[in-house]
Design a protein around this motif. Sequence first.
Motif, PDB file in Angstrom:
ATOM      1  N   SER A  75     -12.144  57.115 123.222  1.00  0.00           N
ATOM      2  CA  SER A  75     -12.124  58.462 123.800  1.00  0.00           C
ATOM      3  C   SER A  75     -11.337  58.477 125.107  1.00  0.00           C
ATOM      4  CB  SER A  75     -13.554  58.956 124.047  1.00  0.00           C
ATOM      5  OG  SER A  75     -14.224  59.171 122.821  1.00  0.00           O
ATOM      6  N   GLN A  76     -11.531  57.431 125.909  1.00  0.00           N
ATOM      7  CA  GLN A  76     -10.817  57.381 127.182  1.00  0.00           C
ATOM      8  C   GLN A  76      -9.306  57.269 126.962  1.00  0.00           C
ATOM      9  OE1 GLN A  76     -12.996  55.038 130.450  1.00  0.00           O
ATOM     10  NE2 GLN A  76     -13.900  54.283 128.568  1.00  0.00           N
ATOM     11  N   LEU A  77      -8.916  56.420 126.022  1.00  0.00           N
ATOM     12  CA  LEU A  77      -7.478  56.279 125.763  1.00  0.00           C
ATOM     13  C   LEU A  77      -6.911  57.567 125.172  1.00  0.00           C
ATOM     14  CD1 LEU A  77      -5.127  54.305 126.078  1.00  0.00           C
ATOM     15  CD2 LEU A  77      -5.552  53.518 123.735  1.00  0.00           C
ATOM     16  N   LEU A  78      -7.707  58.240 124.337  1.00  0.00           N
ATOM     17  CA  LEU A  78      -7.266  59.520 123.764  1.00  0.00           C
ATOM     18  C   LEU A  78      -6.997  60.532 124.870  1.00  0.00           C
ATOM     19  CD1 LEU A  78      -9.427  60.361 120.615  1.00  0.00           C
ATOM     20  CD2 LEU A  78      -6.931  60.420 120.774  1.00  0.00           C
ATOM     21  N   TYR A  79      -7.764  60.461 125.950  1.00  0.00           N
ATOM     22  CA  TYR A  79      -7.575  61.406 127.050  1.00  0.00           C
ATOM     23  C   TYR A  79      -6.376  61.034 127.913  1.00  0.00           C
ATOM     24  CZ  TYR A  79      -8.507  64.398 131.042  1.00  0.00           C
ATOM     25  OH  TYR A  79      -8.380  65.326 132.046  1.00  0.00           O
ATOM     26  N   VAL A  80      -6.254  59.725 128.250  1.00  0.00           N
ATOM     27  CA  VAL A  80      -5.195  59.366 129.204  1.00  0.00           C
ATOM     28  C   VAL A  80      -3.850  59.084 128.523  1.00  0.00           C
ATOM     29  CG1 VAL A  80      -6.902  58.472 130.822  1.00  0.00           C
ATOM     30  CG2 VAL A  80      -5.707  56.867 129.342  1.00  0.00           C
ATOM     31  N   ARG A  81      -3.874  58.570 127.296  1.00  0.00           N
ATOM     32  CA  ARG A  81      -2.627  58.269 126.577  1.00  0.00           C
ATOM     33  C   ARG A  81      -2.802  58.574 125.093  1.00  0.00           C
ATOM     34  NH1 ARG A  81       1.369  54.943 128.733  1.00  0.00           N
ATOM     35  NH2 ARG A  81       2.437  55.520 126.801  1.00  0.00           N
ATOM     36  N   PRO A  82      -2.862  59.853 124.734  1.00  0.00           N
ATOM     37  CA  PRO A  82      -3.067  60.205 123.317  1.00  0.00           C
ATOM     38  C   PRO A  82      -1.974  59.657 122.407  1.00  0.00           C
ATOM     39  CG  PRO A  82      -2.468  62.137 124.647  1.00  0.00           C
ATOM     40  CD  PRO A  82      -2.773  61.037 125.601  1.00  0.00           C
ATOM     41  N   ASP A  83      -0.815  59.387 122.995  1.00  0.00           N
ATOM     42  CA  ASP A  83       0.293  58.849 122.193  1.00  0.00           C
ATOM     43  C   ASP A  83       0.019  57.408 121.739  1.00  0.00           C
ATOM     44  OD1 ASP A  83       0.474  58.368 125.052  1.00  0.00           O
ATOM     45  OD2 ASP A  83       2.378  57.365 124.675  1.00  0.00           O
ATOM     46  N   LEU A  84      -1.003  56.769 122.310  1.00  0.00           N
ATOM     47  CA  LEU A  84      -1.294  55.368 121.985  1.00  0.00           C
ATOM     48  C   LEU A  84      -2.505  55.225 121.073  1.00  0.00           C
ATOM     49  CD1 LEU A  84      -0.665  53.698 125.482  1.00  0.00           C
ATOM     50  CD2 LEU A  84       0.940  54.057 123.589  1.00  0.00           C
ATOM     51  N   VAL A  85      -2.975  56.342 120.517  1.00  0.00           N
ATOM     52  CA  VAL A  85      -4.131  56.316 119.610  1.00  0.00           C
ATOM     53  C   VAL A  85      -3.757  57.019 118.312  1.00  0.00           C
ATOM     54  CG1 VAL A  85      -6.566  56.905 119.296  1.00  0.00           C
ATOM     55  CG2 VAL A  85      -5.691  56.486 121.598  1.00  0.00           C
ATOM     56  N   ASP A  86      -4.134  56.425 117.194  1.00  0.00           N
ATOM     57  CA  ASP A  86      -3.942  57.058 115.888  1.00  0.00           C
ATOM     58  C   ASP A  86      -5.227  56.867 115.085  1.00  0.00           C
ATOM     59  OD1 ASP A  86      -3.292  57.949 113.395  1.00  0.00           O
ATOM     60  OD2 ASP A  86      -1.525  56.666 113.141  1.00  0.00           O
ATOM     61  N   LEU A  87      -6.115  57.864 115.186  1.00  0.00           N
ATOM     62  CA  LEU A  87      -7.432  57.726 114.560  1.00  0.00           C
ATOM     63  C   LEU A  87      -7.347  57.585 113.035  1.00  0.00           C
ATOM     64  CD1 LEU A  87      -9.762  60.133 116.624  1.00  0.00           C
ATOM     65  CD2 LEU A  87      -9.626  57.638 116.724  1.00  0.00           C
ATOM     66  N   SER A  88      -6.212  57.975 112.458  1.00  0.00           N
ATOM     67  CA  SER A  88      -6.089  57.825 111.001  1.00  0.00           C
ATOM     68  C   SER A  88      -6.038  56.353 110.592  1.00  0.00           C
ATOM     69  CB  SER A  88      -4.827  58.553 110.498  1.00  0.00           C
ATOM     70  OG  SER A  88      -3.661  57.833 110.844  1.00  0.00           O
ATOM     71  N   ARG A  89      -5.838  55.451 111.571  1.00  0.00           N
ATOM     72  CA  ARG A  89      -5.766  54.020 111.259  1.00  0.00           C
ATOM     73  C   ARG A  89      -7.139  53.352 111.298  1.00  0.00           C
ATOM     74  NH1 ARG A  89      -0.949  54.036 109.100  1.00  0.00           N
ATOM     75  NH2 ARG A  89      -2.028  52.271 108.175  1.00  0.00           N
ATOM     76  N   VAL A  90      -8.190  54.062 111.713  1.00  0.00           N
ATOM     77  CA  VAL A  90      -9.535  53.458 111.793  1.00  0.00           C
ATOM     78  C   VAL A  90      -9.915  52.825 110.457  1.00  0.00           C
ATOM     79  CG1 VAL A  90     -11.999  53.990 111.997  1.00  0.00           C
ATOM     80  CG2 VAL A  90     -10.393  54.887 113.690  1.00  0.00           C
ATOM     81  N   ALA A  91      -9.548  53.498 109.367  1.00  0.00           N
ATOM     82  CA  ALA A  91      -9.927  53.022 108.034  1.00  0.00           C
ATOM     83  C   ALA A  91      -9.259  51.689 107.671  1.00  0.00           C
ATOM     84  CB  ALA A  91      -9.575  54.082 106.995  1.00  0.00           C
ATOM     85  N   ASP A  92      -8.225  51.294 108.416  1.00  0.00           N
ATOM     86  CA  ASP A  92      -7.534  50.033 108.118  1.00  0.00           C
ATOM     87  C   ASP A  92      -8.467  48.827 108.238  1.00  0.00           C
ATOM     88  OD1 ASP A  92      -5.389  51.678 107.946  1.00  0.00           O
ATOM     89  OD2 ASP A  92      -4.150  50.658 109.431  1.00  0.00           O
ATOM     90  N   ALA A  93      -9.566  48.991 108.984  1.00  0.00           N
ATOM     91  CA  ALA A  93     -10.484  47.865 109.187  1.00  0.00           C
ATOM     92  C   ALA A  93     -10.969  47.299 107.857  1.00  0.00           C
ATOM     93  CB  ALA A  93     -11.668  48.301 110.047  1.00  0.00           C
ATOM     94  N   GLY A  94     -11.027  48.152 106.834  1.00  0.00           N
ATOM     95  CA  GLY A  94     -11.522  47.683 105.541  1.00  0.00           C
ATOM     96  C   GLY A  94     -10.465  47.060 104.659  1.00  0.00           C
TER      97      GLY A  94
END
Length: 273
Positions: free
Chosen positions: A171-190
């Motif tokens: 959440s913090q990175l999404l606020y300060v550098r949204p360009d460095l977060v891609d929540l669509s990649r969370v599923a890659d963990a599997g």
Amino acid sequence: MNRTVRWEELLPREFVVRQQHLPLVYLPLGLCEPHGHAAAFGLDTFKAEWLCEQAAHRFGGIVAPTQGYHIHETGYHRPWLEEVIGDVNPHLAGVPPDVLLRMLLFQLRAFTNAGFRAIVVLTGHHGNQADLRLVGEEFTRTRNAAIITVSDPELVRGVYTGDHAGRYELSQLLYVRPDLVDLSRVADAGSSLLGRFAQGEDASEASAEFGRAILEHSLDELGRRIAASQPFDNDVAPLSIDATEDIWHRIAARRDEWRTLSEDDPDQADVAL
Ligand SMILES: [Zn+2]
């Protein structure tokens, strides 16, 4: 005057004006380490830099060049890496404790010799701060300076709970550098060959709004600590390299106390903070 708060970007006259207004320097510390699949490696660094820069704009002071390498792989870090990374390459920018702590000591020397009377050491990598404090403690036995050493989760203790690459951090990175977060990649963990890559269980619940709330609370607490540390001692003599080596010998003599060499959970040891 507010064009920039970064030491490396200031012109001499701007530096002197800012320093006369408040002789306080911020040192942001972070590192590159795995933060799951949705966040950039430097999450800890960007949190620390943002907090330091915002604090300098709001409360005064100057932000020193970022320390972007940090202690890892020793002590409690080692079993943590095995647990959350396994045997894949963590693509990690860690250094051993003696390297980082010695560097920090000479950074403190540089700051006081440059005319700063108060120092905020803000680490976005939580867990190592007890050793950073040990360096500050030995430094101030030789030269007076107001040193505030804190990790970002300590600034919100009792209100928000820190995590690793979960809702809190992303959440913090999404606020300060949204360009460095891609929540669509969370599923890659599997599915990724990298496995979970230290990703938090609730990473997909991250939001910029939650990040803003955490960071604003952090800044308020940092402002309180800076106010409480004043007035500063304005009469501090320069410190020679030889005299700083003497301080280092005292820090090295306390090696048995270095938390980063212990396998004990640092949060269990830091409860008194
Ligand atoms: Zn982190």
